[in-house]
Every structure is written in structure tokens, then in C-alpha cells.
Enzyme design. Structure first.
Site, PDB file in Angstrom:
ATOM      1  N   TRP A 139     137.794 -57.787  95.542  1.00 45.85           N
ATOM      2  CA  TRP A 139     138.309 -57.209  94.286  1.00 45.85           C
ATOM      3  C   TRP A 139     139.030 -55.909  94.559  1.00 45.85           C
ATOM      4  CZ3 TRP A 139     138.735 -60.984  91.306  1.00 45.85           C
ATOM      5  CH2 TRP A 139     137.738 -61.937  91.175  1.00 45.85           C
ATOM      6  N   ASP A 191     136.066 -49.574  89.253  1.00 45.73           N
ATOM      7  CA  ASP A 191     135.816 -50.933  88.773  1.00 45.73           C
ATOM      8  C   ASP A 191     134.298 -51.122  88.794  1.00 45.73           C
ATOM      9  OD1 ASP A 191     135.428 -53.640  88.411  1.00 45.73           O
ATOM     10  OD2 ASP A 191     136.765 -54.281  90.034  1.00 45.73           O
ATOM     11  N   LYS A 202     129.647 -60.160  83.540  1.00 44.22           N
ATOM     12  CA  LYS A 202     128.480 -59.995  84.404  1.00 44.22           C
ATOM     13  C   LYS A 202     127.313 -59.330  83.665  1.00 44.22           C
ATOM     14  CE  LYS A 202     131.641 -60.860  87.807  1.00 44.22           C
ATOM     15  NZ  LYS A 202     133.039 -60.453  88.030  1.00 44.22           N
TER      16      LYS A 202
HETATM   17  C1  LIG Z   1     134.302 -60.450  88.556  1.00 41.59           C
HETATM   18  C2  LIG Z   1     134.944 -59.213  89.059  1.00 41.59           C
HETATM   19  C3  LIG Z   1     136.312 -58.945  88.870  1.00 41.59           C
HETATM   20  C4  LIG Z   1     137.258 -59.928  88.236  1.00 41.59           C
HETATM   21  O1  LIG Z   1     137.058 -60.002  86.889  1.00 41.59           O
HETATM   22  P1  LIG Z   1     138.022 -60.885  85.954  1.00 41.59           P
HETATM   23  O2  LIG Z   1     137.509 -60.517  84.600  1.00 41.59           O
HETATM   24  O3  LIG Z   1     137.801 -62.293  86.343  1.00 41.59           O
HETATM   25  O4  LIG Z   1     139.409 -60.444  86.193  1.00 41.59           O
HETATM   26  C5  LIG Z   1     136.806 -57.732  89.324  1.00 41.59           C
HETATM   27  N1  LIG Z   1     136.018 -56.841  89.932  1.00 41.59           N
HETATM   28  C6  LIG Z   1     134.705 -57.061  90.141  1.00 41.59           C
HETATM   29  C7  LIG Z   1     133.868 -56.028  90.836  1.00 41.59           C
HETATM   30  C8  LIG Z   1     134.135 -58.253  89.717  1.00 41.59           C
HETATM   31  O5  LIG Z   1     132.824 -58.492  89.923  1.00 41.59           O
END
Ligand SMILES: *Cc1c(COP(=O)(O)O)cnc(C)c1O
Length: 356
Positions: free
Chosen positions: A99, A166, A190
Site C-alpha cells: 500500500w 494511511d 477493516k
Molecule cells: C486495505 C488497505 C488499502 C486499500 O484500501 P481500498 O479502500 O481498497 O482502496 C490501503 N491501505 C491499507 C493500509 C489497507 O489496509
């Protein structure tokens, strides 16, 4: 059979959230209508989004001068929205996984990107620690929890530049010093809600410093001005997010949740550490994620990995197959995961080990 849901995302949500969402799909706030068919500008839905924003601020103790947004596009959309709005000349990024590197790729479209450090050559099995961030960077971006590799930074670093994080897979798992950040973002699927909404917390003062024209929908100021109602927001995921936030408050807030999460993770890590058959993939114990526990079988037992996934399934254990870039197993222990399910997994590991 009772299922134990270890999926990495979309993933387990509190039963409270699922039941209340199901109820509102049938009859939303006594309107006699489904939440699926009510105007986002109705007073009933306005109350939902207002309360959700207020609870985010309360739980994370968001200081004055920040806006809370509920946007579409997933966390991946933030990979471009952040540099669009903040990157003037140069930004620094920490490369700790897939990511993070996706975010780096997008930022390069907008200016110079300085990768302060990367653990890519070690397949992201640790978090780099001795790095310096160029002080002339517009911001430093990092991923607090690397969902795929099971590493986590459970602290808010102090650095001489603006911070952007993030927090998609560990938001609401610990108190955060929001005042250290200019932007925090998290896809919902999540620890918050069904996929479809992304939580963004942005320091208002950080915006408006770049020269480029920003498309309306990608300009944070559009959504701040309109209270996340510039266009139709993801109504159902926001409704669910409100339920989860209420539930988190009920549990006693983020300090209480963090304690439960730490307890759950230690049950599983202790089992891995005391096993002859399983071993963790993260090299420095300080970097171990309490949200996503990655482990494999030792070389001697490697060929039994698939058998263990099948064996676990007979116990109702779902979603423990590791991501293809790590292999082995990944047990995701998000906030909604009960410790009883972790014990079921640990018992299955012990039973399987004693059979072989
Ligand atoms: C799941 C995840 C993403 C991607 O998320 P989307 O909503 O599918 O774009 C980005 N960063 C992290 C740390 C993630 O766990």
C-alpha cells in the site's frame, strides 16, 4: 457451525453494527422507509452523518482546526488526493509495503518523491527505523499498519515536516495524537464499516498551498465546505460506521479497545512463539502488528500449510490464508474479533501440531 472470521478486509464487524444496519435497511429511524431509499439531505440522514463526525472527533480527540470527512473512492483514492492537495515540490514517503508503494507511485505524478527508507529488499518483514526525512519535504507519508505484511507503527512519530498517515487497517485500535498529523485517512472496511466509504481527518490550514488546479471532487476543500455532502455520500456505509462508532464508545473508547486488542494479539503471538511448527514472519518483535498476525510453517513442515487451512476450516475458522506475497497464514484480529475466536485458532494450531 459458528464461524470465526479472520479475513483481512472486508472483515469482521461488530454484531451490533450488522444488526442495526439490517434493521435500518428495513425501517430507517422510524421513517417507514429503508435507509437505502431516503434522501441523503433528509433530516434523518443529516443526523446520522453529524453524529458520526462528532463521534470520530470524540473517540480520536480530534483538536480544533480539523475537518472529518466521509468520502468515496477507497483509501486508494487518497493515494492521489493527498499529493494533489499537498505536494508542491517534494514529499517524503516510507516504503513499508504494497500500500505504501502504491501511494508512492501516485505521488510521483505530482512532484519529486524522496523515499526516506524501504524494507522492500527484505519483503517488508520489518519497519525501517534509522532514516531521516528531508526537512524541505511538503510532508512525510507513512502507513501505520501494513495489512499484508503484518507490521505496524503503533506510535505517532515526531518529525520536522507535516505528517500524513494511511491508517486504513488500524484506525480506532489505539489513541492517536491527531495534532501531529495534517491528514489521516482510512478505508472503512477493516475497523469501521462495509467498503465504500473512506474516513479522512484533515487539518484545514494544510490546504490551499499548492499552485495547481484541483478537480472539484478531488479537492478536500469542496468536501469540507459541504460537510461531505457535495455529492451523494456512501449513505449505507456511513450509517454502519455510526453504529460501529457508538459501539466503540460503549466499549469504553480507544484505550479500552487497545487493551483488548493487545490481549488478543498476545494470545496468538505466544502460541506462535512456543510452537515448533509455526513461526512468525516479522523479524523485529517491536514491529509486530496487533491487527494482522502473519505466520508460516517452519521449513520442516512447510508442505502441511494447505492441510492446516483445511483443518482450521473444520473448526469454523475462515480467512487465514496468507496474502500471496507472504504465503502461509494471516489472522486478522480487528477490533470486532472476540478473544474466544483467537482461542479457537490457537487450539486448532495446537491440535494440528500434536497430530504431526
Ligand atoms: C486495505 C488497505 C488499502 C486499500 O484500501 P481500498 O479502500 O481498497 O482502496 C490501503 N491501505 C491499507 C493500509 C489497507 O489496509
Amino acid at each position: 457451525m459458528k464461524k470465526h472470521n479472520f479475513y483481512a478486509g472486508p472483515s469482521i464487524l461488530p454484531q451490533y453494527t450488522i444488526r442495526n444496519t439490517a434493521d435500518a435497511i428495513l425501517n430507517f429511524a422510524d421513517t417507514g422507509l429503508s435507509v437505502l431509499e431516503v434522501s441523503h439531505r433528509s433530516k434523518e440522514f443529516q443526523a446520522v452523518i453529524d453524529e458520526a463526525m462528532a463521534l470520530v472527533k470524540e473517540l480520536l480527540e480530534v483538536p480544533e482546526g480539523y475537518s472529518v470527512l466521509f468520502l468515496g473512492g477507497g483509501a486508494s483514492m487518497q493515494f492521489c488526493m493527498v499529493p494533489y492537495n499537498l505536494l508542491g515540490r517534494k514529499a517524503s514517503y516510507l516504503d513499508t509495503g504494497t500500500w505504501a508503494s502504491n501511494a508512492i507511485k501516485e505521488a510521483r505524478l505530482f512532484g519529486e518523491v524522496d523515499v526516506a527508507a524501504s524494507s522492500r529488499e527484505a519483503n517488508y518483514t520489518y519497519i525501517p527505523k534509522d532514516y531521516t526525512v528531508a526537512p524541505d519535504s511538503d510532508y512525510f507519508h507513512f502507513t501505520t499498519n501494513n495489512t499484508i505484511y503484518g507490521t505496524e507503527m503503533r506510535y505517532d512519530p515526531t518529525l520536522p515536516v507535516r505528517l500524513v498517515a494511511d491508517m486504513s487497517s488500524d484506525i480506532f485500535s489505539r489513541p492517536v495524537d491527531v495534532s501531529k498529523y495534517d491528514i489521516i485517512y482510512a478505508g472503512a472496511q477493516k475497523n469501521l464499516a462495509p467498503a465504500g466509504v473512506t474516513l479522512v481527518i484533515v487539518r484545514d490550514e494544510a490546504l490551499g498551498h499548492v499552485d495547481r488546479a484541483i478537480p472539484t471532487m478531488l479537492d478536500y476543500r469542496t468536501h469540507i465546505k459541504k460537510g461531505s455532502m457535495f455529492n451523494t455520500p456512501p449513505v449505507l456505509p456511513i450509517y454502519s460506521a455510526l453504529q460501529t462508532l457508538r459501539y466503540y464508545k460503549e466499549l469504553g473508547g480507544l484505550r479500552a479497545i487497545e487493551k483488548m486488542d493487545l490481549d488478543k494479539a498476545s494470545v496468538l503471538y505466544d502460541a506462535i512463539d512456543s510452537s515448533r511448527m509455526f513461526q512468525g514472519t516479522v523479524t523485529d518483535p517491536a514491529d509486530r502488528s496487533i491487527m494482522n498476525v502473519c505466520f508460516v510453517m517452519t521449513p520442516e513442515y512447510k508442505e502441511l500449510e494447505k492441510d492446516f487451512v483445511d483443518f482450521a476450516a473444520t473448526k469454523g475458522i475462515v480467512g487465514i490464508k496468507g496474502h500471496r506475497s507472504v504465503g502461509g497464514f494471516r489472522a486478522s484480529l480487528y477490533n470486532a474479533m472476540p478473544i474466544e475466536s483467537v482461542r479457537v485458532l490457537v487450539d486448532a494450531m495446537k491440535e494440528f501440531e500434536s497430530k504431526h
